[in-house]
Design an enzyme around this catalytic site. Structure first.
Site, PDB file in Angstrom:
ATOM      1  N   GLY A  49       0.216  -1.166  -0.069  1.00 62.72           N
ATOM      2  CA  GLY A  49       0.477  -0.084  -0.045  1.00 62.72           C
ATOM      3  C   GLY A  49       0.900   1.162   0.096  1.00 62.72           C
ATOM      4  O   GLY A  49      -0.139   2.191  -0.108  1.00 62.72           O
ATOM      5  N   THR A  86       3.332   4.403  -1.746  1.00 60.28           N
ATOM      6  CA  THR A  86       3.031   4.777  -3.009  1.00 60.28           C
ATOM      7  C   THR A  86       4.169   5.820  -3.072  1.00 60.28           C
ATOM      8  O   THR A  86       4.930   5.601  -2.438  1.00 60.28           O
ATOM      9  CB  THR A  86       1.454   5.612  -3.249  1.00 60.28           C
ATOM     10  OG1 THR A  86       1.775   6.551  -1.753  1.00 60.28           O
ATOM     11  CG2 THR A  86       0.865   5.548  -3.192  1.00 60.28           C
ATOM     12  N   SER A 125      -2.139   1.715  -5.094  1.00 61.25           N
ATOM     13  CA  SER A 125      -2.559   3.526  -4.130  1.00 61.25           C
ATOM     14  C   SER A 125      -3.577   3.582  -3.599  1.00 61.25           C
ATOM     15  O   SER A 125      -3.235   4.412  -2.212  1.00 61.25           O
ATOM     16  CB  SER A 125      -3.085   4.540  -4.826  1.00 61.25           C
ATOM     17  OG  SER A 125      -4.271   4.252  -6.069  1.00 61.25           O
ATOM     18  N   ASN A 126      -4.532   2.331  -3.539  1.00 60.05           N
ATOM     19  CA  ASN A 126      -5.860   2.716  -1.722  1.00 60.05           C
ATOM     20  C   ASN A 126      -6.739   1.367  -1.460  1.00 60.05           C
ATOM     21  O   ASN A 126      -6.953   1.094  -2.931  1.00 60.05           O
ATOM     22  CB  ASN A 126      -6.226   3.696  -2.247  1.00 60.05           C
ATOM     23  CG  ASN A 126      -6.923   3.732  -1.220  1.00 60.05           C
ATOM     24  OD1 ASN A 126      -8.026   3.013  -0.265  1.00 60.05           O
ATOM     25  ND2 ASN A 126      -6.889   5.094  -0.820  1.00 60.05           N
ATOM     26  N   PHE A 127      -6.449   0.718  -0.678  1.00 58.67           N
ATOM     27  CA  PHE A 127      -7.225  -0.419  -0.488  1.00 58.67           C
ATOM     28  C   PHE A 127      -8.906  -0.246  -0.165  1.00 58.67           C
ATOM     29  O   PHE A 127      -9.475  -1.485  -0.077  1.00 58.67           O
ATOM     30  CB  PHE A 127      -6.429  -1.587   0.076  1.00 58.67           C
ATOM     31  CG  PHE A 127      -4.789  -1.879  -0.534  1.00 58.67           C
ATOM     32  CD1 PHE A 127      -5.157  -3.181  -1.243  1.00 58.67           C
ATOM     33  CD2 PHE A 127      -3.664  -1.637   0.152  1.00 58.67           C
ATOM     34  CE1 PHE A 127      -4.218  -3.938  -1.967  1.00 58.67           C
ATOM     35  CE2 PHE A 127      -2.886  -2.054  -1.091  1.00 58.67           C
ATOM     36  CZ  PHE A 127      -3.182  -3.339  -1.669  1.00 58.67           C
ATOM     37  N   HIS A 185      -4.383  14.994   2.962  1.00 58.11           N
ATOM     38  CA  HIS A 185      -4.165  13.552   4.121  1.00 58.11           C
ATOM     39  C   HIS A 185      -3.409  14.376   5.656  1.00 58.11           C
ATOM     40  O   HIS A 185      -2.920  15.730   5.280  1.00 58.11           O
ATOM     41  CB  HIS A 185      -3.122  12.322   3.165  1.00 58.11           C
ATOM     42  CG  HIS A 185      -3.598  11.901   2.358  1.00 58.11           C
ATOM     43  ND1 HIS A 185      -3.831  12.641   0.896  1.00 58.11           N
ATOM     44  CD2 HIS A 185      -4.009  10.778   2.421  1.00 58.11           C
ATOM     45  CE1 HIS A 185      -4.542  11.538   0.315  1.00 58.11           C
ATOM     46  NE2 HIS A 185      -4.368  10.272   1.308  1.00 58.11           N
ATOM     47  N   HIS A 186      -2.609  13.587   6.481  1.00 60.87           N
ATOM     48  CA  HIS A 186      -2.218  14.265   7.459  1.00 60.87           C
ATOM     49  C   HIS A 186      -0.825  15.057   7.338  1.00 60.87           C
ATOM     50  O   HIS A 186      -0.470  14.279   6.211  1.00 60.87           O
ATOM     51  CB  HIS A 186      -1.714  12.934   8.142  1.00 60.87           C
ATOM     52  CG  HIS A 186      -1.408  11.579   7.758  1.00 60.87           C
ATOM     53  ND1 HIS A 186      -0.256  11.326   7.211  1.00 60.87           N
ATOM     54  CD2 HIS A 186      -2.616  10.707   7.403  1.00 60.87           C
ATOM     55  CE1 HIS A 186      -0.064  10.464   6.420  1.00 60.87           C
ATOM     56  NE2 HIS A 186      -1.105   9.922   6.505  1.00 60.87           N
ATOM     57  N   LYS A 210       2.787  12.762   5.932  1.00 63.51           N
ATOM     58  CA  LYS A 210       1.979  11.906   4.324  1.00 63.51           C
ATOM     59  C   LYS A 210       3.621  12.549   3.305  1.00 63.51           C
ATOM     60  O   LYS A 210       3.607  14.204   3.209  1.00 63.51           O
ATOM     61  CB  LYS A 210       1.180  11.542   3.760  1.00 63.51           C
ATOM     62  CG  LYS A 210       0.840  11.519   2.631  1.00 63.51           C
ATOM     63  CD  LYS A 210      -0.548  11.471   1.701  1.00 63.51           C
ATOM     64  CE  LYS A 210      -0.362  10.133  -0.055  1.00 63.51           C
ATOM     65  NZ  LYS A 210       0.034   8.928   0.661  1.00 63.51           N
ATOM     66  N   GLY A 248      -1.718   9.304  -4.094  1.00 69.99           N
ATOM     67  CA  GLY A 248      -0.951   7.903  -5.546  1.00 69.99           C
ATOM     68  C   GLY A 248      -2.695   7.913  -5.730  1.00 69.99           C
ATOM     69  O   GLY A 248      -3.090   7.001  -6.584  1.00 69.99           O
ATOM     70  N   THR A 249      -3.626   7.432  -4.602  1.00 72.78           N
ATOM     71  CA  THR A 249      -4.365   8.055  -4.501  1.00 72.78           C
ATOM     72  C   THR A 249      -5.064   8.880  -5.788  1.00 72.78           C
ATOM     73  O   THR A 249      -6.212   8.701  -6.747  1.00 72.78           O
ATOM     74  CB  THR A 249      -5.847   7.696  -3.402  1.00 72.78           C
ATOM     75  OG1 THR A 249      -5.052   6.579  -2.440  1.00 72.78           O
ATOM     76  CG2 THR A 249      -7.483   8.013  -3.524  1.00 72.78           C
TER      77      THR A 249
END
Length: 261
Positions: free
Chosen positions: A75, A77, A101-103, A135-136, A139, A145-146
């Site tokens: 996961g 990226t 990039s995202n599950f 995002h936080h 990162k 990536g998403t």
């Protein structure tokens, strides 16, 4: 099944908790201080490893894990430049890799909706697209990536948009999402008609927000996916490990979701 964890930050802890609730055994936990344990018997006994680390360390972790016969769900990226060599290593090892990039199941559905919307907009030039991701502050890579996956989905479905452009990152600009939205509007200038601008924000401990706006002179259409916690990503990663166990080759999240849905 037996699962090994590579990376034991907040995502690693969430994955451990959810894996145990689904009846799985965590046989090895790899972090920065015990990387050599990937060459040990406990790690090799895993049916799959779940890797969430950094762009710099992910390629080496994947190659080391598959070299020891353990399939990897990745996961992390920001390492796409190394994908070809990593895929080759996976193939030569006879193991398996599923990198995404995202599950999150919700993000997968969001992407499907976005692609459909992009296709509908192909013959409506009065609408121009714009994307933002938040995002936080921990990162490292941007756009996320998403966001890149979402952008590539839009490009593949829309005949007017040929590329995405990184509009940069604003770090901890404000804790006020309304002010952040105003800043997004300001950054929507200065790009070509066939480009999709992507703006990144880093704020607090936000697990992930992705918004896609199609704007016109008379109205706008905006879709958003907002993660409430890391649990959605963790659950999807564990489900991916369950799906990948026993397989050989390089797989995509689309292949997994087609089977599950």
């Amino acid at each position: 099944m037996k699962i090994a964890l590579i990376g034991y930050g907040k995502m690693g802890h969430a994955i451990e908790r959810i894996a145990r609730t689904r009846g799985h055994e965590i046989v090895s936990i790899i972090d920065v201080n015990n990387l050599d344990d990937m060459d040990g018997e406990a790690f090799a006994s895993a049916d799959a490893a779940i890797e969430f680390t950094t762009p710099a360390t992910a390629p080496g972790n994947i190659k080391r894990a598959v070299g020891n016969g353990v399939p990897v769900v990745c996961g992390s990226t920001g390492w796409s430049a190394h994908k070809e060599e990593v895929d080759k290593c996976v193939a030569e090892s006879g193991s398996a890799l599923l990198a995404s990039s995202n599950f999150s199941i919700g993000v997968y559905i969001f992407n499907a909706i976005s692609r459909k919307l992009a296709k509908l907009m192909s013959n409506l030039p009065q609408y121009t697209p714009y994307m933002s991701e938040t995002h936080h502050v921990h990162k490292l890579d941007h756009p996320s990536g998403t966001a890149i996956t979402l952008a590539e989905g839009i490009i593949s479905e829309n005949e007017r948009i040929n590329s995405w452009v990184d509009k940069g990152m604003v770090n901890a600009v404000t804790d006020d999402a309304t002010k952040e939205e105003k800043l997004e509007t300001i950054t929507m200038s200065g790009f070509e008609a066939d480009e999709l601008p992507v703006m990144s924000f880093r704020r607090g401990e936000v697990p992930g927000i992705h918004s896609i706006l199609w704007d016109s002179a008379v109205d706008s259409i905006k879709i958003t996916h907002s993660a409430k916690s890391r649990d959605g990503f963790a659950l999807g990663a564990v489900m991916a490990a369950e799906w990948l166990a026993g397989k050989k080759g390089v797989f995509t999240i689309d292949q997994m979701m087609e089977d599950l849905l």
